[in-house]
Write a protein that holds these residues in place. Sequence first.
Motif, PDB file in Angstrom:
ATOM      1  N   UNK A  87       0.840  -1.206   0.000  1.00 56.38           N
ATOM      2  CA  UNK A  87       0.000   0.000   0.000  1.00 56.38           C
ATOM      3  C   UNK A  87       0.870   1.250   0.000  1.00 56.38           C
ATOM      4  N   UNK A  88       1.952   1.233   0.742  1.00 57.45           N
ATOM      5  CA  UNK A  88       2.850   2.390   0.771  1.00 57.45           C
ATOM      6  C   UNK A  88       3.500   2.602  -0.594  1.00 57.45           C
TER       7      UNK A  88
ATOM      8  N   UNK B  49      -8.185   3.198   3.030  1.00 53.85           N
ATOM      9  CA  UNK B  49      -7.585   4.064   2.027  1.00 53.85           C
ATOM     10  C   UNK B  49      -7.666   5.536   2.424  1.00 53.85           C
ATOM     11  N   UNK B  50      -8.831   5.958   2.903  1.00 56.06           N
ATOM     12  CA  UNK B  50      -8.994   7.356   3.307  1.00 56.06           C
ATOM     13  C   UNK B  50      -8.069   7.674   4.477  1.00 56.06           C
ATOM     14  N   UNK B  51      -7.960   6.759   5.426  1.00 56.99           N
ATOM     15  CA  UNK B  51      -7.080   6.988   6.563  1.00 56.99           C
ATOM     16  C   UNK B  51      -5.621   7.082   6.114  1.00 56.99           C
ATOM     17  N   UNK B  52      -5.234   6.225   5.171  1.00 55.85           N
ATOM     18  CA  UNK B  52      -3.841   6.220   4.711  1.00 55.85           C
ATOM     19  C   UNK B  52      -3.508   7.522   3.970  1.00 55.85           C
ATOM     20  N   UNK B  53      -4.349   7.890   3.025  1.00 56.12           N
ATOM     21  CA  UNK B  53      -4.048   9.099   2.244  1.00 56.12           C
ATOM     22  C   UNK B  53      -4.283  10.368   3.052  1.00 56.12           C
ATOM     23  N   UNK B  54      -5.160  10.325   4.039  1.00 54.34           N
ATOM     24  CA  UNK B  54      -5.291  11.476   4.928  1.00 54.34           C
ATOM     25  C   UNK B  54      -4.023  11.636   5.763  1.00 54.34           C
ATOM     26  N   UNK B  55      -3.400  10.514   6.098  1.00 47.76           N
ATOM     27  CA  UNK B  55      -2.113  10.598   6.784  1.00 47.76           C
ATOM     28  C   UNK B  55      -1.059  11.256   5.918  1.00 47.76           C
ATOM     29  N   UNK B  56      -1.024  10.929   4.629  1.00 45.10           N
ATOM     30  CA  UNK B  56      -0.091  11.596   3.719  1.00 45.10           C
ATOM     31  C   UNK B  56      -0.452  13.063   3.540  1.00 45.10           C
ATOM     32  N   UNK B  57      -1.734  13.364   3.586  1.00 43.44           N
ATOM     33  CA  UNK B  57      -2.205  14.757   3.484  1.00 43.44           C
ATOM     34  C   UNK B  57      -1.634  15.587   4.643  1.00 43.44           C
ATOM     35  N   UNK B  58      -1.601  14.980   5.818  1.00 43.24           N
ATOM     36  CA  UNK B  58      -1.079  15.694   6.988  1.00 43.24           C
ATOM     37  C   UNK B  58       0.442  15.659   7.052  1.00 43.24           C
ATOM     38  N   UNK B  59       1.023  14.681   6.408  1.00 36.72           N
ATOM     39  CA  UNK B  59       2.458  14.454   6.589  1.00 36.72           C
ATOM     40  C   UNK B  59       3.314  15.599   6.074  1.00 36.72           C
ATOM     41  N   UNK B  60       2.989  16.127   4.914  1.00 36.73           N
ATOM     42  CA  UNK B  60       3.836  17.159   4.320  1.00 36.73           C
ATOM     43  C   UNK B  60       3.018  18.012   3.359  1.00 36.73           C
ATOM     44  N   UNK B  61       3.408  19.279   3.270  1.00 36.69           N
ATOM     45  CA  UNK B  61       2.770  20.164   2.294  1.00 36.69           C
ATOM     46  C   UNK B  61       3.045  19.705   0.861  1.00 36.69           C
ATOM     47  N   UNK B  62       4.167  18.997   0.670  1.00 31.73           N
ATOM     48  CA  UNK B  62       4.526  18.535  -0.665  1.00 31.73           C
ATOM     49  C   UNK B  62       3.517  17.501  -1.174  1.00 31.73           C
ATOM     50  N   UNK B  63       2.969  16.689  -0.250  1.00 30.83           N
ATOM     51  CA  UNK B  63       2.038  15.637  -0.640  1.00 30.83           C
ATOM     52  C   UNK B  63       0.580  16.085  -0.649  1.00 30.83           C
ATOM     53  N   UNK B  64       0.295  17.267  -0.147  1.00 33.73           N
ATOM     54  CA  UNK B  64      -1.085  17.611   0.174  1.00 33.73           C
ATOM     55  C   UNK B  64      -1.982  17.691  -1.058  1.00 33.73           C
ATOM     56  N   UNK B  65      -1.485  18.300  -2.136  1.00 41.23           N
ATOM     57  CA  UNK B  65      -2.326  18.435  -3.339  1.00 41.23           C
ATOM     58  C   UNK B  65      -2.596  17.081  -3.967  1.00 41.23           C
ATOM     59  N   UNK B  66      -1.550  16.252  -4.061  1.00 40.93           N
ATOM     60  CA  UNK B  66      -1.731  14.930  -4.656  1.00 40.93           C
ATOM     61  C   UNK B  66      -2.675  14.077  -3.813  1.00 40.93           C
ATOM     62  N   UNK B  67      -2.495  14.137  -2.485  1.00 39.75           N
ATOM     63  CA  UNK B  67      -3.369  13.345  -1.607  1.00 39.75           C
ATOM     64  C   UNK B  67      -4.822  13.790  -1.737  1.00 39.75           C
ATOM     65  N   UNK B  68      -5.030  15.107  -1.870  1.00 37.27           N
ATOM     66  CA  UNK B  68      -6.402  15.605  -2.027  1.00 37.27           C
ATOM     67  C   UNK B  68      -7.015  15.126  -3.337  1.00 37.27           C
TER      68      UNK B  68
END
Length: 1107
Positions: free
Chosen positions: A425-426, A504-523
């Motif tokens: 998944x990662x 899936x939502x929990x995983x990608x929400x974690x990436x959303x919070x992890x870094x500003x670099x990932x936030x747009x892609x995660x959204x």
Amino acid sequence: MAVFDTPEEAFGVLRPVCVQLTKTQTVENVEHLQTQLQAVSDSALQELQQYILFPLRFTLKTPGPKRECLIQSVVECLTFILSSTCVKEQELLQELFSELSACLYSPNAKKPAAVSEELKLAVIQGLNTLMHSAYGDIILTFYEPSILPRLGFAVSLLLGLAEQEKSKQIKLAALQCLQVLLFQCDCQDHPRSLDEPEQQQLGDLFASFLPGISTALTRVITGDFKQGHNVVISSLKIFYKTVSFIMADEQLRRISKVQAKPEVKHRVAELMVHREADWVKNTSDKLAILIRKIIECVSVHPHWKVRLELVELVETLLLKCSQSLVESAGPLLKALVGLANDESPEVKAQCNKVLRHFANQKVVVGNRAFADILSESLHSLTTSLPRLMNSQDDQGRFSTLSLLVGYLKLLGPKVNFVLNSVAHLQRLSRALIQVLELDVADVKIVEERRWNSDELSASPKASATRPWNQVQRRYFRFFTDERVFLLLRQVCQLLGYYGNLYLLVDHFMGLYHESMVYRKQAAMILNELITGAAGLEVEDLHEKYTERSPEELREVVASILEEYTSQENWYLVTCIEAEEGEELMMKQSGLQAITSATHTCQVMSFPAFSKPSPTICSMNSNIWQICIQLEGIGQFAYALGKDFRLLLMSALYPVLEKAGDQTLLISQVATSTMVDFCHACGYDSLQQLINQNSDYLVNGISLNLRHLALHPHTPKVLEVMLRNSDASLLPLVADVIQDVLATLDQFYDKRAASFVSVLHALLAALAQWFPDIGQLQEQGLEKEGIHSHHTSALLETSTSAEDIERFVQSYLREKDIAEGSILDFDNEEEELSVPLKMDENDAGPDVEPPMPVQIQIAKDVMERCVHLLSDKNLTIRLKVLDVLGLCVVVLQSHKNQLLPLAHQAWPSLVHRLTNDDPLAVLRAFKVLQMLGGKCGDFLRSRFCKDVLPKLAGSLATQAPISARAGPVYSHTLAFKLQLAVLQGLGPLCESLDLGEGDLNKVADACLIYLSTKQPMKLQEAARSVFLHLMKVDPDATWLLLNQLYCPLQFIPPHPSLHPVQLQGATVQQNPYTTNVLRLLQELQYPSKAGSATWKEPPPFPASQKLG
């Protein structure tokens, strides 16, 4: 119809010809025989078959060299006989087969003979016809172990022709003949299906040829594309039909472990193959190599029919050889899955049909289930996905993602086996995050600002397509092909549809919070997960799959929505604001002043700020972040449908904030999101959406205004509401407007710009909702007034002596009245001065009725504008001037309120007109025009005293400059200011009813612009001034123009009158002549402006007012 129907008759004719051919083998004799054969019936020919074949076969067997043309003629004649008869003897079939095959072989060189293409084609067609002429079961007796050498020779010969020949016709004929030899012909001459023993017999026989056939056909298939798609299609068909026949699981299952001893010679027995387990394993391994080569080449073949045949190959081999070709199952599945998103609709449809069949039938490959192989393939792909996305080009990424989409479609709900692995998944999420990274270096995103807010209004019926498809195209860092993005969306939607949504939502929400670099892609991924989870735009191959409940989906959407609209994710820096009392470089002049007003965000440093200024990239990134989140909210509404009404209260207010954002892209996307709300919740328009939820919105605005420092974007919500609603909203927002005005009084030095935007929207809405009835009536009566004016003008064109006498008497009487020597005027004045008697029943002075709500609001707003007109920020002053003009429009029918406010605003307005930036002067002059049109006499003395002298002086100063300027001058701010003043002075003079002295000032200032040396637009504007002066004082205007240039001499109508000599009569042609003549013509014939020819005017102009 044949001439010879009986064998006896035919024999009599054919015998001498056959004898002659046996004696002398020539082309002429062969052709003579073939000519005679055409006159014999098929039944007679069948009886005489072997007799007729003898001389032809004898010719082929004769030792020694023979000419190619003779051999070709013999083969063609043989082919003709075989096409009309049947071979009923096994020995004859085998002998003819050998004799025809030998025609293309050179015994001395021990290799295929170098013969002409015509002979090769004739021999191939002869072999083909021979196999088709075999009668009944005789064809099966042909395929016995003893025929192996001869059959192998023919197969290798045909494979060599298919591989080495350049002629496409020969290639296709050789492949077609090979199909017939391998019992793959689909024609009606071989309709009977084989039973199990027969299949076993042929399978054992053909197994000896499998290595040579598969290797040679692989070389043909992977050869040059220029050989033509038909050659590749035929080769593919022979390959998979041969492999699926020899390696068929049903046949191999019946093979005994011990090989039976064949009843053939020892050398022939060595050629026989026993299809036992070891042979199957070795052959399967070697075929796997060939199949991989074929897949790599054919999957990217440019012709869609070749790719379609590859789908057939995969389906046939997986269904018939799932146990024997275990090693090839992975590549075959990969090829099939990769074609699931083929650009050809035919290939895509067939591929999806096969995939759906595999998914429903639970196919088993080897000892493993179909799903296990797919899971293993998906594991392998997710492991290498980040590397592939980073190293491949766009075409490679497209192929890889197509493969991923196909695996997800096939696995269906079983995709969770892969997603439950943290490592996989990662890897999958990292690859998606990596490839979806946006390019945020484009400065245009930040530059484009929204000043014209009229575009906020939109209707859900405006477009039937999805609103988010209309958003400005995104640019990604690692790919440019739009198809790659569509596949990425499809991957996310399939994951949302089949996968564990909470995981899936929990995983990608974690990436959303992890870094500003990932936030747009995660959204972006989260948005597509929800769309997929709703089952929208997803092709389901698993018919029995149960969809998730609406409650579950709504809970997930609510959690994401809360995260999107949180303070730290919703209110991002998108531009460098000028709210903190900073002047945005407005001290520049000319065109720079206009450019600065566009509020362009630039990367600059402000020493007053404690933190560094945001960069272009960071602001672009924030803009895209907000847009993606807005699109996501629209997709959530699309996914939930009517159920979104339960979340509308928490989503509508924040989206309205962004609809009023100054960044154009954010405003557009927010408006599209509101259209999504209308689609989902059943509203007909944005107006209905806002009106039916206005109580909730008004309550939120009222609460947030009390804590403006925490909610600085609150005014934007009210602004958007006003722009997208109607008059029914006014009673609801009346109290909120008072709150806005009170808050403006408190924060006028910090938040003035946002409040002024709201006031502008408010007054624009009031002007639209409550148009002035009197003004509409005046516009309706304009035509009648113009018509009566034209009629009276026409009546006055004829002048007699009595008219002149009356004119002089009237002039003398008015002169006496002006000097106060007329008693009648005094008596009239006394009569008029007698006060009216009060009615005894009158209770007292009239009580002023209460003001309408809109008038009270406009009055309160105009009072604030008076104070804000002197703000140090040019942007605010410009907005305030716009608001002031709208206030005048709303209050025009309530002079008791308008005139005192105009009195209060006058000093500040004069300062804007006479001592401010040119942009402000332009805007202030427009407001002056509105005031002049509505207030009239009230402003006359003020205008003449405070404004007119400076306007006249400015026009006089600029006139020499514009006269010398070139064409570029029309683009300068100075020109625009001149033009605006000239266009507005005429209506002002008319509406204010200026006196003679002031009219002379205006005329003197504008006179120089009648010169043809001035720019054309300024000449037209100057003429418009004099046209208005004609309406106010036509006599003085006529005299002034004739003093400048008089086209005619005036002769007195009576000798007692002195001749009139005007100054312009002695002037020759000058730069003013053209415009003066046009104006005099308009004065003389106003109903024929610009079209009548010049005629001699009357001695004295018709008097409308004595100057």
